[in-house]
Design an enzyme around this catalytic site. Structure first.
Site, PDB file in Angstrom:
ATOM      1  N   THR A  10       7.704  11.756  -3.325  1.00 24.13           N
ATOM      2  CA  THR A  10       6.998  10.967  -4.384  1.00 24.13           C
ATOM      3  C   THR A  10       6.388  11.912  -5.158  1.00 24.13           C
ATOM      4  O   THR A  10       5.797  12.999  -4.869  1.00 24.13           O
ATOM      5  CB  THR A  10       5.895   9.693  -3.936  1.00 24.13           C
ATOM      6  OG1 THR A  10       5.446   9.603  -5.151  1.00 24.13           O
ATOM      7  CG2 THR A  10       4.746  10.537  -3.079  1.00 24.13           C
ATOM      8  N   SER A  11       6.479  11.773  -6.434  1.00 24.14           N
ATOM      9  CA  SER A  11       5.898  12.532  -7.677  1.00 24.14           C
ATOM     10  C   SER A  11       4.284  12.133  -7.775  1.00 24.14           C
ATOM     11  O   SER A  11       3.545  12.575  -8.697  1.00 24.14           O
ATOM     12  CB  SER A  11       6.519  12.706  -8.835  1.00 24.14           C
ATOM     13  OG  SER A  11       6.805  11.378  -9.351  1.00 24.14           O
ATOM     14  N   LYS A  57      -8.521  -0.852  -0.813  1.00 17.82           N
ATOM     15  CA  LYS A  57      -7.128  -1.239  -1.187  1.00 17.82           C
ATOM     16  C   LYS A  57      -6.135  -1.147  -0.165  1.00 17.82           C
ATOM     17  O   LYS A  57      -5.345  -2.339  -0.284  1.00 17.82           O
ATOM     18  CB  LYS A  57      -6.804  -0.314  -2.128  1.00 17.82           C
ATOM     19  CG  LYS A  57      -5.483  -0.372  -2.931  1.00 17.82           C
ATOM     20  CD  LYS A  57      -5.157   0.616  -4.135  1.00 17.82           C
ATOM     21  CE  LYS A  57      -3.827   0.188  -4.576  1.00 17.82           C
ATOM     22  NZ  LYS A  57      -3.256   1.306  -5.661  1.00 17.82           N
ATOM     23  N   ASP A  96       9.648   2.704  -4.072  1.00 13.96           N
ATOM     24  CA  ASP A  96       9.633   2.107  -5.610  1.00 13.96           C
ATOM     25  C   ASP A  96       8.805   0.687  -5.715  1.00 13.96           C
ATOM     26  O   ASP A  96       8.964  -0.023  -4.653  1.00 13.96           O
ATOM     27  CB  ASP A  96      10.870   1.605  -5.961  1.00 13.96           C
ATOM     28  CG  ASP A  96      10.983   1.607  -7.390  1.00 13.96           C
ATOM     29  OD1 ASP A  96      10.582   2.516  -8.161  1.00 13.96           O
ATOM     30  OD2 ASP A  96      11.755   0.617  -8.184  1.00 13.96           O
ATOM     31  N   PHE A 122      -5.054   4.422  -8.953  1.00 14.71           N
ATOM     32  CA  PHE A 122      -4.144   5.078 -10.424  1.00 14.71           C
ATOM     33  C   PHE A 122      -3.389   3.859 -10.857  1.00 14.71           C
ATOM     34  O   PHE A 122      -3.494   2.696 -10.612  1.00 14.71           O
ATOM     35  CB  PHE A 122      -3.075   6.009  -9.550  1.00 14.71           C
ATOM     36  CG  PHE A 122      -1.939   5.408  -8.341  1.00 14.71           C
ATOM     37  CD1 PHE A 122      -1.017   5.103  -9.048  1.00 14.71           C
ATOM     38  CD2 PHE A 122      -2.301   5.164  -7.172  1.00 14.71           C
ATOM     39  CE1 PHE A 122       0.034   4.276  -8.282  1.00 14.71           C
ATOM     40  CE2 PHE A 122      -1.345   4.365  -6.444  1.00 14.71           C
ATOM     41  CZ  PHE A 122      -0.283   4.006  -6.877  1.00 14.71           C
ATOM     42  N   GLY A 123      -2.650   4.320 -12.107  1.00 20.00           N
ATOM     43  CA  GLY A 123      -1.834   3.334 -12.710  1.00 20.00           C
ATOM     44  C   GLY A 123      -2.413   1.978 -13.096  1.00 20.00           C
ATOM     45  O   GLY A 123      -3.259   2.230 -13.862  1.00 20.00           O
TER      46      GLY A 123
HETATM   47  P1  ITT Z   1       7.585   8.221  -7.649  1.00 20.04           P
HETATM   48  O1  ITT Z   1       8.582   7.216  -7.978  1.00 20.04           O
HETATM   49  O2  ITT Z   1       7.963   9.815  -7.723  1.00 20.04           O
HETATM   50  O3  ITT Z   1       7.082   7.770  -6.313  1.00 20.04           O
HETATM   51  P2  ITT Z   1       6.055   6.644  -9.906  1.00 20.04           P
HETATM   52  O4  ITT Z   1       4.634   6.961 -10.114  1.00 20.04           O
HETATM   53  O5  ITT Z   1       7.228   6.675 -10.840  1.00 20.04           O
HETATM   54  O6  ITT Z   1       6.196   7.644  -8.740  1.00 20.04           O
HETATM   55  P3  ITT Z   1       7.028   3.815  -9.156  1.00 20.04           P
HETATM   56  O7  ITT Z   1       8.090   4.095  -9.914  1.00 20.04           O
HETATM   57  O8  ITT Z   1       6.943   3.293  -7.513  1.00 20.04           O
HETATM   58  O9  ITT Z   1       6.454   5.393  -8.910  1.00 20.04           O
HETATM   59  O10 ITT Z   1       5.797   3.039  -9.624  1.00 20.04           O
HETATM   60  C1  ITT Z   1       5.893   2.334 -11.015  1.00 20.04           C
HETATM   61  C2  ITT Z   1       4.567   2.576 -11.552  1.00 20.04           C
HETATM   62  O11 ITT Z   1       3.833   1.301 -11.167  1.00 20.04           O
HETATM   63  C3  ITT Z   1       3.706   3.709 -11.548  1.00 20.04           C
HETATM   64  O12 ITT Z   1       3.825   4.487 -12.647  1.00 20.04           O
HETATM   65  C4  ITT Z   1       2.421   2.839 -11.483  1.00 20.04           C
HETATM   66  O13 ITT Z   1       1.891   2.906 -12.720  1.00 20.04           O
HETATM   67  C5  ITT Z   1       2.634   1.550 -11.097  1.00 20.04           C
HETATM   68  N1  ITT Z   1       2.153   1.201  -9.878  1.00 20.04           N
HETATM   69  C6  ITT Z   1       2.626   1.606  -8.430  1.00 20.04           C
HETATM   70  N2  ITT Z   1       2.083   1.019  -7.644  1.00 20.04           N
HETATM   71  C7  ITT Z   1       0.912   1.034  -7.922  1.00 20.04           C
HETATM   72  C8  ITT Z   1      -0.391   0.759  -7.433  1.00 20.04           C
HETATM   73  O14 ITT Z   1      -0.774   0.759  -5.966  1.00 20.04           O
HETATM   74  N3  ITT Z   1      -1.400   0.593  -8.199  1.00 20.04           N
HETATM   75  C9  ITT Z   1      -1.325   0.535  -9.619  1.00 20.04           C
HETATM   76  N4  ITT Z   1      -0.271   0.851 -10.187  1.00 20.04           N
HETATM   77  C10 ITT Z   1       0.666   0.885  -9.252  1.00 20.04           C
END
Ligand code: ITT
Length: 201
Positions: A14-15, A173, A72, A149-150
């Site tokens: 994972t990145s 979480k 994903d 994050f995210g």
């Molecule tokens: P990798 O594919 O390299 O693992 P990524 O960040 O691109 O990293 P995803 O495509 O799985 O991972 O995730 C899509 C987006 O969904 C990611 O950029 C986050 O912003 C959001 N996301 C995923 N899981 C989350 C979480 O637990 N909490 C908040 N946001 C999340």
């Protein structure tokens, strides 16, 4: 690098450092043997997270030639017809949290869910194996909290006490997140592989 004794050794690809930290915490309870590789796997354009995760696992295996695990994940918002869903990464990088809140202005139905699909592959198991997890919740009216994050600052899990994911500690979480649910299924399965096939490694 983590080392332990259970199951087969694998690589978490994972990145996203936030994801990596959560997996490390989740797997620490199982004594699994793994390391994290911060590689970005290309994501095919598809509506189905499972398909995207499967293809990413095959790609990661081609690069590393070791047992690999990828995930994903996506945020599905009911009032937006499931958007951003499989496009969550793109939506996060482009319109971001503020953009999602803008789309939700004046919308009363705040229901949403996070979905996680973990895909594991090594040629010895034949085809890619997947594990899914989900958590139901609501989109907040403003971002709250600095953890995670995210989209964490705008997601309020229905099972919680009204705090967003970003207001919870990682341990909190990890009690009921989409990732925790998928990770536990995967951890149980990979721990049991050794028992089925002692010569596996
Ligand atoms: P990798 O594919 O390299 O693992 P990524 O960040 O691109 O990293 P995803 O495509 O799985 O991972 O995730 C899509 C987006 O969904 C990611 O950029 C986050 O912003 C959001 N996301 C995923 N899981 C989350 C979480 O637990 N909490 C908040 N946001 C999340």
């Amino acid at each position: 690098m983590r080392s332990g004794g259970r199951g087969i050794r694998f690589v978490v690809v994972t990145s996203n450092p936030g994801k990596a930290r959560e997996f490390e915490d989740l797997f620490s309870r199982y004594g699994l043997s793994f390391r994290v590789e911060p590689i970005k796997t290309p994501e095919i354009q598809a509506m189905d997270l499972r398909l995207i995760a499967e293809e990413s696992a095959l790609y990661a295996y081609d690069v590393l030639r070791e047992p690999v695990m990828v995930e994903d994940a996506g945020l599905f918002i009911d009032a937006l017809g499931g958007f951003p869903g499989p496009f969550s990464s793109y939506a996060y990088k482009t319109i971001g949290i503020r953009g999602i809140l803008k789309l939700m202005e004046g919308v009363e139905d705040r229901r949403a869910r996070f979905t996680s699909v973990i895909a594991f592959y090594t040629p010895m198991i034949g085809s890619v194996k997947t594990f899914a997890g989900e958590v139901e919740g609501y989109i907040s009216y403003e971002p709250r909290g600095s953890g995670g994050f995210g989209f964490d600052p705008i997601f309020i899990p229905a099972e919680g006490d009204g705090r967003t994911f970003a207001e919870l500690s990682m341990e909190e979480k990890n009690r009921f997140s989409h990732r925790a649910r998928a990770a536990r299924k995967f951890a149980e399965w990979i721990s049991s592989i050794e028992a089925i096939s002692p010569a596996y490694e």
